[in-house]
Design a protein around this motif. Sequence first.
Motif, PDB file in Angstrom:
ATOM      1  N   VAL A  69       0.833  -1.209   0.000  1.00  0.00           N
ATOM      2  CA  VAL A  69       0.000   0.000   0.000  1.00  0.00           C
ATOM      3  C   VAL A  69       0.865   1.255   0.000  1.00  0.00           C
ATOM      4  CG1 VAL A  69      -1.729   1.307   1.286  1.00  0.00           C
ATOM      5  CG2 VAL A  69      -1.903  -1.191   1.149  1.00  0.00           C
ATOM      6  N   LEU A  70       1.874   1.294   0.849  1.00  0.00           N
ATOM      7  CA  LEU A  70       2.728   2.482   0.943  1.00  0.00           C
ATOM      8  C   LEU A  70       3.500   2.724  -0.353  1.00  0.00           C
ATOM      9  CD1 LEU A  70       4.085   2.065   4.590  1.00  0.00           C
ATOM     10  CD2 LEU A  70       2.322   3.657   3.777  1.00  0.00           C
ATOM     11  N   MET A  71       3.937   1.657  -0.991  1.00  0.00           N
ATOM     12  CA  MET A  71       4.675   1.807  -2.244  1.00  0.00           C
ATOM     13  C   MET A  71       3.768   2.330  -3.344  1.00  0.00           C
ATOM     14  SD  MET A  71       7.767   1.391  -3.393  1.00  0.00           S
ATOM     15  CE  MET A  71       7.787   2.645  -4.648  1.00  0.00           C
ATOM     16  N   LEU A  72       2.533   1.842  -3.392  1.00  0.00           N
ATOM     17  CA  LEU A  72       1.575   2.339  -4.382  1.00  0.00           C
ATOM     18  C   LEU A  72       1.272   3.817  -4.158  1.00  0.00           C
ATOM     19  CD1 LEU A  72      -1.053  -0.513  -4.883  1.00  0.00           C
ATOM     20  CD2 LEU A  72       0.421   0.497  -6.610  1.00  0.00           C
ATOM     21  N   LEU A  73       1.101   4.207  -2.901  1.00  0.00           N
ATOM     22  CA  LEU A  73       0.831   5.608  -2.595  1.00  0.00           C
ATOM     23  C   LEU A  73       1.991   6.499  -3.040  1.00  0.00           C
ATOM     24  CD1 LEU A  73      -0.689   5.247   0.990  1.00  0.00           C
ATOM     25  CD2 LEU A  73      -1.910   5.993  -1.051  1.00  0.00           C
ATOM     26  N   ALA A  74       3.214   6.061  -2.745  1.00  0.00           N
ATOM     27  CA  ALA A  74       4.382   6.862  -3.098  1.00  0.00           C
ATOM     28  C   ALA A  74       4.583   6.916  -4.606  1.00  0.00           C
ATOM     29  CB  ALA A  74       5.622   6.289  -2.418  1.00  0.00           C
ATOM     30  N   ALA A  75       4.539   5.763  -5.258  1.00  0.00           N
ATOM     31  CA  ALA A  75       4.831   5.705  -6.693  1.00  0.00           C
ATOM     32  C   ALA A  75       3.798   6.453  -7.525  1.00  0.00           C
ATOM     33  CB  ALA A  75       4.918   4.251  -7.144  1.00  0.00           C
ATOM     34  N   THR A  76       2.523   6.192  -7.279  1.00  0.00           N
ATOM     35  CA  THR A  76       1.483   6.842  -8.080  1.00  0.00           C
ATOM     36  C   THR A  76       1.373   8.324  -7.765  1.00  0.00           C
ATOM     37  OG1 THR A  76      -0.217   6.199  -6.449  1.00  0.00           O
ATOM     38  CG2 THR A  76       0.142   4.731  -8.329  1.00  0.00           C
ATOM     39  N   GLY A  77       1.873   8.727  -6.586  1.00  0.00           N
ATOM     40  CA  GLY A  77       1.859  10.139  -6.239  1.00  0.00           C
ATOM     41  C   GLY A  77       2.910  10.954  -6.970  1.00  0.00           C
ATOM     42  N   VAL A  78       3.955  10.275  -7.461  1.00  0.00           N
ATOM     43  CA  VAL A  78       5.027  11.000  -8.157  1.00  0.00           C
ATOM     44  C   VAL A  78       5.132  10.653  -9.641  1.00  0.00           C
ATOM     45  CG1 VAL A  78       6.387  11.185  -6.037  1.00  0.00           C
ATOM     46  CG2 VAL A  78       6.780   9.254  -7.573  1.00  0.00           C
TER      47      VAL A  78
END
Length: 432
Positions: free
Chosen positions: A263-272
């Motif tokens: 979840v945290l990786m998806l939030l970070a990656a899709t946010g940038v």
Amino acid sequence: MLRSSFDSSSVKEDTGLLESAAEHEKEPDAKVDHKRSLDWIALAALLFFNVSGGPIGTEGLVAAVGPFYSIVGLLVLPFFWCFPVGLMTAELSTTVSKDGGYVLWVDMAFGRFAGFMMGWMSWASGVIDNALYPGMFVAFMQDSLGMSLTPRYKQIVIFLFNTVMTGTNVIGLEVVGTASIVFCVLVLLPVAVLIIVCLPSIKTSAWVATRKKPDWVAWINLALWNTSGWDATSTVGAEVIEPSTAYPKAILLAQFLVVAPYVLMLLAATGVDQRYSLYENGTYNEIAEQHGGYLLGALFTLGTVAGVMGMFVSDMTTYAYQLSGMAEEGMLPRVLATKLPKFDTPILSILVCFIFVQLISQLPFKEILVCDNFLYSFCLLLELASVVKLRHSHPDIPRPFRIPLSTGPLAALMLLPAGFCVFVIVSSTLRV
């Protein structure tokens, strides 16, 4: 040897699988001596790789349905899939702490034929799953080094990868456990660093984006593949130190280590990075280098390699010990339980797994994935039915860890993952 059927009056007389969990822990197997060498932390690391191996491989979720549905889906899925299967595994692994794991559960619940068929289907699923990783290693190596191998050299690299990683299993579970812990740190450390590095650049508005034509079949198949295998370490039950407490703790830790980074990786990656339709294996590595520079990119590359290695080693371990456990119980030729005296490892079972993985490694990724999910779903349905059946037919078996539900609510809980299994089976059949 297991009995082909049981009745409630024979529970106390059975000297095989129906011994209490305490007896399993204190007494060695009557046929084969087992050196209990996996503690709960090593077991958690092994389970982490049986299920996940880190966020690499989840990029396709974004490409299938976009970030919003992927993030929400990974937050919701554990309650319908991961947690029920994890609870089932904790109850039955502490009840029957023997090599063979889920095969023996099904044998106890539905008889020898069902157990035997379960064994072959689960083993085939596991070997197919393990065959994914050599190809992933080669593809990633080519992308990272900017090179293109000919088919002949690809096969050489795959063979060398299979041989070296299988060798880890041959030299002992202590090595496997330690290697799994090291691999786990190497996988999760760069993920944590990347998430921190991305924080200042994240656009939270990007998280609500969706695809106009979401591919839900592809998303569910990929999501389940990335969260399947909570039952895998049950096959090394006779090798675990104090399994009655080790399994619940290991499963709880592993579930956190799997779901949180996803979840945290998806939030970070899709946010940038909003190029959602282009997300594929390797996208996270590109983002790491773009936002963290060469050093983080290299660290992420190392983590990815460690993840692939950890997944291969863990799968080889659990499915080789499954064959060995089945041989100990008389389901397969006794010779497959033969162990190397120096390392206490089932050498022939490991060799059989190695040969089949090498052969299946030649198939394309998508075909392997669909076949893997199809077989695993059939097997999991039998396991889910077993935990309910044993509650009804053998209520007096000592259960060091017991799901705090009566038989009816327990059956309702198991229907949640069973629904996903049926979906995968039907969708796989339609694709074929």
